[in-house]
Design a protein around this motif. Sequence first.
Motif, PDB file in Angstrom:
ATOM      1  N   LEU A  26      77.844  -1.772  -0.509  1.00 11.22           N
ATOM      2  CA  LEU A  26      79.000  -2.530  -0.989  1.00 11.22           C
ATOM      3  C   LEU A  26      79.402  -3.614   0.002  1.00 11.22           C
ATOM      4  CD1 LEU A  26      81.249   0.305  -2.494  1.00 11.22           C
ATOM      5  CD2 LEU A  26      80.038  -1.488  -3.748  1.00 11.22           C
ATOM      6  N   ASP A  27      79.414  -3.251   1.296  1.00 10.67           N
ATOM      7  CA  ASP A  27      79.789  -4.228   2.334  1.00 10.67           C
ATOM      8  C   ASP A  27      78.797  -5.389   2.371  1.00 10.67           C
ATOM      9  OD1 ASP A  27      81.889  -2.595   2.965  1.00 10.67           O
ATOM     10  OD2 ASP A  27      80.901  -1.647   4.683  1.00 10.67           O
ATOM     11  N   ASN A  28      77.502  -5.075   2.278  1.00  8.09           N
ATOM     12  CA  ASN A  28      76.487  -6.127   2.316  1.00  8.09           C
ATOM     13  C   ASN A  28      76.528  -7.002   1.073  1.00  8.09           C
ATOM     14  OD1 ASN A  28      75.541  -5.329   4.813  1.00  8.09           O
ATOM     15  ND2 ASN A  28      73.944  -4.010   3.984  1.00  8.09           N
ATOM     16  N   ASP A  29      76.836  -6.371  -0.085  1.00  5.88           N
ATOM     17  CA  ASP A  29      76.951  -7.155  -1.324  1.00  5.88           C
ATOM     18  C   ASP A  29      78.110  -8.139  -1.236  1.00  5.88           C
ATOM     19  OD1 ASP A  29      74.794  -5.854  -2.387  1.00  5.88           O
ATOM     20  OD2 ASP A  29      75.954  -4.474  -3.638  1.00  5.88           O
ATOM     21  N   ARG A  30      79.216  -7.683  -0.620  1.00  4.53           N
ATOM     22  CA  ARG A  30      80.367  -8.587  -0.459  1.00  4.53           C
ATOM     23  C   ARG A  30      80.042  -9.743   0.478  1.00  4.53           C
ATOM     24  NH1 ARG A  30      83.739  -3.823  -0.880  1.00  4.53           N
ATOM     25  NH2 ARG A  30      83.551  -3.467   1.364  1.00  4.53           N
ATOM     26  N   LYS A  31      79.236  -9.450   1.499  1.00  2.00           N
ATOM     27  CA  LYS A  31      78.857 -10.494   2.469  1.00  2.00           C
ATOM     28  C   LYS A  31      77.714 -11.368   1.970  1.00  2.00           C
ATOM     29  CE  LYS A  31      80.056  -7.487   6.364  1.00  2.00           C
ATOM     30  NZ  LYS A  31      79.493  -6.701   7.505  1.00  2.00           N
TER      31      LYS A  31
END
Length: 364
Positions: free
Chosen positions: A251-256
Amino acid sequence: MDFVLGYLTTDFNPLRTVAGLATLALILYLLGLFIYRLNFHPLAKFPGPKAAAATFWYEFYYHWWLQGQYIFEIEKMHNKYGPIVRVNPDELSIHDPAVYNEIYVIESKRRTENYNLLFQGTDFEGISRLEPVIVQFVKKLVARLELLKGTDTVVHLNHAFNALTRDVINKTCCDDEEVLLDDPKFGSWWSDFIRNFTTALPLISAFPIIIRIASMVPESIVLWVYPQLQSFTGLRQIAMKRIADAKQEKLDNDRKGTQTGDSTSLFRYIINSDMPESERSNERLAKEAQILLTAGSQSTSLALSHASYFILANRSLRSRLEKELEVPMSRYPEVVPTWAELEKVPILQAIIKETLRLVFLSRY
């Protein structure tokens, strides 16, 4: 039947009446079930013992009471009835090489979509990525055995190989750092647990309600009765945490807008795949980890134990194997040969195939 009717027509008693009706209903149900299985079931046209077709108790008798002898009974069935026999109400046994390719996938392209999505994308390239993990634990096992050499210590190879396979699967699935190979007795409790669990499988299969009842018992009570389960239940907790961490990372990488890097963790790979979200629940993946741990460690360690015995018991075989391994193992341990290189050693491949042929692996 007359007994039941007589039971109902005597002096009226509500409890006796209910008991009689329940008995009658059970008899009629079982009679109807047997008639259906023998005459109208989709597998009714296939040959085999009528008892095996009518009830699972036939199979259970051989698996439980005769301790896994059903595989030999099935062989007798094939000799009597032919290459395809009905071994229980819902299953067939096929002893015909001509249909092997129709049942098992041997090509890079699958002929059916009915397979477990858990292993979607698993190929030789993926296996190669796991090779460093396997090598890491194999070298640890070799180091342990080297330390024990000359000490007159008895080493139970089944314990050692169970520890090896368990550690590999544990690391591969969950990135867990618990290592049974560091245990002085190679985690002998794990081998005992696997043996007891495997022995109980026929009983659990015959009476699945046992699992339902056991699941209702608080975990603290189960661990008090059987403390060896601590590590097994602990695996579920670790798996749940690793899965949650991997999902949060995605999720964090998708947001970034960044891509999550590759990992040797099977569940990290699955979470970053295109598998449907319904197939990636934390609970489901944690259960898969427990299944892989029990089924994967036992089958592989059993094959390794048998292969070791055959090699050590046959001096000429051992000498030939040592000779053919001289080149690929010439720089070990500094340079470890890859599985692709070892695959080219004819005698080693023959030993692996013969071991898999000879090892007694019943369906339980």
